[in-house]
Design an enzyme around this catalytic site. Sequence first.
Site, short mmCIF file in Angstrom:
data_model
loop_
_atom_site.label_atom_id
_atom_site.label_comp_id
_atom_site.label_asym_id
_atom_site.label_seq_id
_atom_site.Cartn_x
_atom_site.Cartn_y
_atom_site.Cartn_z
N CYS A 1 0.87 -1.18 0.00
CA CYS A 1 0.00 0.00 0.00
C CYS A 1 0.90 1.22 0.00
O CYS A 1 1.48 1.58 1.02
CB CYS A 1 -0.92 -0.01 1.21
N GLU B 1 -3.53 0.83 -6.12
CA GLU B 1 -2.57 -0.23 -6.41
C GLU B 1 -2.36 -0.27 -7.92
O GLU B 1 -3.27 0.04 -8.69
CB GLU B 1 -3.06 -1.57 -5.88
#
Length: 234
Positions: free
Chosen positions: A2, A105
């Site tokens: 992340c 992402e």
Amino acid sequence: MCGRFTSASQLSLLAERFRADPADAEGHRPSWNVNPASDILVVVAGSDGARQLRELRWGLVPRWAKDTKGRPLINMRAETVREKPTWQRTLAGKRCIIPIDGFYEWQDQGKGQRKQPFYVTSRDGEPLALAGLWATWRDPEGDGEELWTCTILTTTANKLMGSVHHRMPVILLPEAWDAWLDPDNKDVEQLTALLKPAPEELLALWPVDQAVSNPRNNRPELLEPLEGHQPVTA
């Protein structure tokens, strides 16, 4: 992993949802493209169990670091926390929740192709509660002021998230918040059991414009699906 996320929810909403005093975070500003080394909102509990919303720098600097010149830990693998006694001690005593609206992402498109950014958020629009660890560091040659930092714990991706990347942040469900933030909870086995992939039905994701790849871009439009795309759910 992340590496970018969004944090635009009202402080009052987060304070109510996490039963946390927002006084120490009153100056926090919304962001649709939070980058490492930013000051981010976290929920921590004091020794008396009272919860606070406060700002910590994203990128953990452990207390034993000689300086801050190395690469800070923006993410830490749950497997590392399970296996290494040093981090088990941090898990036992310095946990936090990092409330976010969603995260980005990048999906590998193959050799020679630019990675495609995706936005991942909750299906119901509620903030996500990421599992985090925090630390304080003091420069031995400085004025004694403490630097407060944090990291996001990651785990293997669930099936939905696996279509984009093989890792994902640990997302704590509401029923796990009390155990995670309880300062008296030192049960490492119980705590590591919480470090698992989130249920697929919790999330929705969609591709977004490449503009998010530039950390200088920061606007709500970054979250919009690419033309012709709809949110993907389990």
